[in-house]
Enzyme design. Structure first.
Site, PDB file in Angstrom:
ATOM      1  N   ARG A   1      54.673  39.633  39.745  1.00  0.00           N
ATOM      2  CA  ARG A   1      55.948  40.054  39.152  1.00  0.00           C
ATOM      3  C   ARG A   1      57.077  39.314  39.868  1.00  0.00           C
ATOM      4  NH1 ARG A   1      53.711  41.535  35.162  1.00  0.00           N
ATOM      5  NH2 ARG A   1      53.708  43.630  34.255  1.00  0.00           N
TER       6      ARG A   1
ATOM      7  N   HIS B   1      56.388  33.790  31.540  1.00  0.00           N
ATOM      8  CA  HIS B   1      55.578  35.018  31.613  1.00  0.00           C
ATOM      9  C   HIS B   1      54.518  35.043  30.499  1.00  0.00           C
ATOM     10  CE1 HIS B   1      55.677  39.419  33.160  1.00  0.00           C
ATOM     11  NE2 HIS B   1      54.482  39.138  32.683  1.00  0.00           N
TER      12      HIS B   1
HETATM   13  P1  NAP Z   1      44.944  46.101  39.874  1.00  0.00           P
HETATM   14  O1  NAP Z   1      43.567  46.064  39.304  1.00  0.00           O
HETATM   15  O2  NAP Z   1      45.657  47.390  39.942  1.00  0.00           O
HETATM   16  O3  NAP Z   1      44.858  45.455  41.344  1.00  0.00           O
HETATM   17  C1  NAP Z   1      45.944  45.394  42.198  1.00  0.00           C
HETATM   18  C2  NAP Z   1      45.500  44.792  43.525  1.00  0.00           C
HETATM   19  O4  NAP Z   1      46.653  44.632  44.364  1.00  0.00           O
HETATM   20  C3  NAP Z   1      44.515  45.692  44.294  1.00  0.00           C
HETATM   21  O5  NAP Z   1      43.542  44.918  44.941  1.00  0.00           O
HETATM   22  C4  NAP Z   1      45.420  46.372  45.317  1.00  0.00           C
HETATM   23  O6  NAP Z   1      44.783  46.782  46.513  1.00  0.00           O
HETATM   24  C5  NAP Z   1      46.392  45.251  45.622  1.00  0.00           C
HETATM   25  N1  NAP Z   1      47.622  45.791  46.211  1.00  0.00           N
HETATM   26  C6  NAP Z   1      48.498  46.659  45.683  1.00  0.00           C
HETATM   27  N2  NAP Z   1      49.476  46.936  46.569  1.00  0.00           N
HETATM   28  C7  NAP Z   1      49.190  46.235  47.680  1.00  0.00           C
HETATM   29  C8  NAP Z   1      49.807  46.111  48.941  1.00  0.00           C
HETATM   30  N3  NAP Z   1      50.927  46.791  49.252  1.00  0.00           N
HETATM   31  N4  NAP Z   1      49.227  45.308  49.855  1.00  0.00           N
HETATM   32  C9  NAP Z   1      48.091  44.639  49.577  1.00  0.00           C
HETATM   33  N5  NAP Z   1      47.451  44.710  48.380  1.00  0.00           N
HETATM   34  C10 NAP Z   1      47.996  45.494  47.455  1.00  0.00           C
HETATM   35  O7  NAP Z   1      45.903  45.102  39.092  1.00  0.00           O
HETATM   36  P2  NAP Z   1      45.514  43.869  38.145  1.00  0.00           P
HETATM   37  O8  NAP Z   1      45.017  44.340  36.827  1.00  0.00           O
HETATM   38  O9  NAP Z   1      44.646  42.928  38.909  1.00  0.00           O
HETATM   39  O10 NAP Z   1      46.955  43.228  37.889  1.00  0.00           O
HETATM   40  C11 NAP Z   1      47.764  42.797  38.967  1.00  0.00           C
HETATM   41  C12 NAP Z   1      49.157  42.496  38.476  1.00  0.00           C
HETATM   42  O11 NAP Z   1      49.163  41.281  37.720  1.00  0.00           O
HETATM   43  C13 NAP Z   1      49.786  43.497  37.522  1.00  0.00           C
HETATM   44  O12 NAP Z   1      50.256  44.638  38.200  1.00  0.00           O
HETATM   45  C14 NAP Z   1      50.910  42.685  36.914  1.00  0.00           C
HETATM   46  O13 NAP Z   1      52.055  42.799  37.714  1.00  0.00           O
HETATM   47  C15 NAP Z   1      50.390  41.251  36.987  1.00  0.00           C
HETATM   48  N6  NAP Z   1      50.133  40.686  35.656  1.00  0.00           N
HETATM   49  C16 NAP Z   1      50.786  39.548  35.308  1.00  0.00           C
HETATM   50  C17 NAP Z   1      50.549  38.987  34.068  1.00  0.00           C
HETATM   51  C18 NAP Z   1      51.225  37.701  33.662  1.00  0.00           C
HETATM   52  O14 NAP Z   1      51.097  37.298  32.516  1.00  0.00           O
HETATM   53  N7  NAP Z   1      51.904  37.031  34.553  1.00  0.00           N
HETATM   54  C19 NAP Z   1      49.663  39.596  33.166  1.00  0.00           C
HETATM   55  C20 NAP Z   1      49.023  40.755  33.558  1.00  0.00           C
HETATM   56  C21 NAP Z   1      49.265  41.309  34.811  1.00  0.00           C
HETATM   57  P3  NAP Z   1      43.587  47.857  46.485  1.00  0.00           P
HETATM   58  O15 NAP Z   1      42.400  47.063  45.969  1.00  0.00           O
HETATM   59  O16 NAP Z   1      43.434  48.242  47.889  1.00  0.00           O
HETATM   60  O17 NAP Z   1      44.016  48.958  45.564  1.00  0.00           O
HETATM   61  C1  GLV Z   2      51.923  41.393  31.676  1.00  0.00           C
HETATM   62  O1  GLV Z   2      52.574  40.901  32.536  1.00  0.00           O
HETATM   63  C2  GLV Z   2      51.234  42.646  31.805  1.00  0.00           C
HETATM   64  O2  GLV Z   2      51.498  43.359  32.783  1.00  0.00           O
HETATM   65  O3  GLV Z   2      50.401  42.965  30.943  1.00  0.00           O
END
Ligand code: NAP
Ligand code: GLV
Length: 308
Positions: A223, A271
């Site tokens: 983000r 994005h």
């Molecule tokens: P997720 O499954 O919830 O995983 C989040 C990871 O981040 C987990 O490993 C978590 O640790 C870690 N984390 C959270 N807070 C932390 C901290 N303070 N210190 C260290 N590690 C931390 O999320 P996801 O599905 O992989 O998605 C991640 C993010 O990608 C989304 O929240 C969104 O912002 C972004 N995203 C971007 C796009 C784009 O198009 N650019 C699209 C989709 C998503 P734990 O394993 O210990 O819980």
């Molecule tokens: C995109 O950034 C999503 O969070 O799905």
């Protein structure tokens, strides 16, 4: 009972078609054709508007259409109403494609070749094997772990960092603030896939970038508010960083004239790293909704305490 969808119209129409075929017993309505608001038990939306929530007395679950949930005002969501985020094969594949493209492009010096082409130069540049490079991913959740799995197949050395320890095949993992320096010092390419929370806001700052090996590259797909823009510009100017690929910024879009637009070592995309794919997402939504109706636990629930 009805399902109310309030988001992008084209996707809503695709999902209405999917529900009509696969779940004709469920009434799927697209805002503003909401019907009886008291009948709405499921709301499907990017961010639930507080004024809409106040009109839905029998709401049982909110399904967000995105994977990240930092845009949701949880103070307006009744505590008894769970919020589910979107985790579906299309959004995972999209992120794996984007980060693979970015890592391969940096490793194979594609920015330099684009510059050479613009000058009409045909010149070979040295290339190291993938095994000479270490890619580090911050955030080892659904997306980070899928990205690492694919990058491992190219032969990169892999490290990962998360809040709690995660064990992933072929990945040296680090956890928590105490292990962040040891993680950073290994990352030739740093990928940020952290959710935005009070702990991760501004985390990509001068102090963090200074701990990377000199000449490292940044790929930011988490983000925008996680990145300190001035710190990035300073790190590029000093040579501490060699280049950056940014899919997320704060604000979005970047204002006209922002230094990132024309920076020779920054790539900005709007994005688009990964988006919810209508058909695969409809199947995931329906499966989760049916789980709830059968009284089974919902998948991909947000933990409000953690903020993701
Ligand atoms: P997720 O499954 O919830 O995983 C989040 C990871 O981040 C987990 O490993 C978590 O640790 C870690 N984390 C959270 N807070 C932390 C901290 N303070 N210190 C260290 N590690 C931390 O999320 P996801 O599905 O992989 O998605 C991640 C993010 O990608 C989304 O929240 C969104 O912002 C972004 N995203 C971007 C796009 C784009 O198009 N650019 C699209 C989709 C998503 P734990 O394993 O210990 O819980
Ligand atoms: C995109 O950034 C999503 O969070 O799905």
């Amino acid at each position: 009972m009805s399902v109310l969808y309030k988001s992008d119209l084209a996707r809503g129409q695709a999902w209405a078609g999917y529900f009509a075929t696969h779940a004709p017993e469920l009434e799927f309505r697209i805002w503003p054709d909401a019907g009886d608001l008291a009948a709405v038990e499921y709301l499907v939306t990017w961010a639930p508007a507080p004024e809409l929530l106040r009109q839905l007395p029998n709401l049982k679950v909110i399904f967000s259409t995105g994977a990240g949930v930092d845009h949701i005002d949880f103070s307006a969501v009744p505590s008894a109403v769970p919020v589910v985020r979107m985790v579906e094969p299309g959004i995972i594949n999209g992120m794996v494609e984007y980060v693979s493209w970015a890592v391969l492009g940096i490793h194979r010096t594609m920015r330099a070749y684009a510059g050479q082409q613009a000058e009409g130069q045909w010149r070979e540049l040295a290339v190291e094997p993938a095994s000479a490079r270490c890619v580090g991913v911050m955030g080892l959740g659904v997306l980070g772990s899928a990205v690492l799995d694919r990058l491992g197949r190219f032969g990169y050395r892999l490290v990962g960092w998360s809040r709690t320890r995660r064990e992933l095949p072929g990945v040296q993992s680090f956890a928590g603030a105490a292990e962040l320096p040891a993680f950073l010092q290994r990352c030739d390419l740093l990928v940020c896939l952290l959710p935005l929370t009070s702990e991760t806001r501004g985390i990509l700052n001068a102090g963090l970038l200074a701990q990377l090996p000199r000449g490292a590259a940044l790929i930011h797909v988490g983000r925008g508010a996680e990145l300190d823009h001035e710190a990035l510009l300073a790190a590029l100017a000093s040579g501490q960083l060699s280049e950056a690929i940014l899919d997320v910024t704060e604000p979005e879009p970047l204002p006209p004239g922002h230094p990132f637009w024309l920076h020779p070592r920054i790539t900005v995309t709007p994005h688009i790293a990964s988006v919810t794919q209508p058909l695969t997402a409809a199947a995931v939504l329906l499966d989760n909704l049916r789980r709830h109706r059968r009284g089974e636990p919902l998948r991909d629930l947000i933990d409000r305490g953690r903020g993701y």
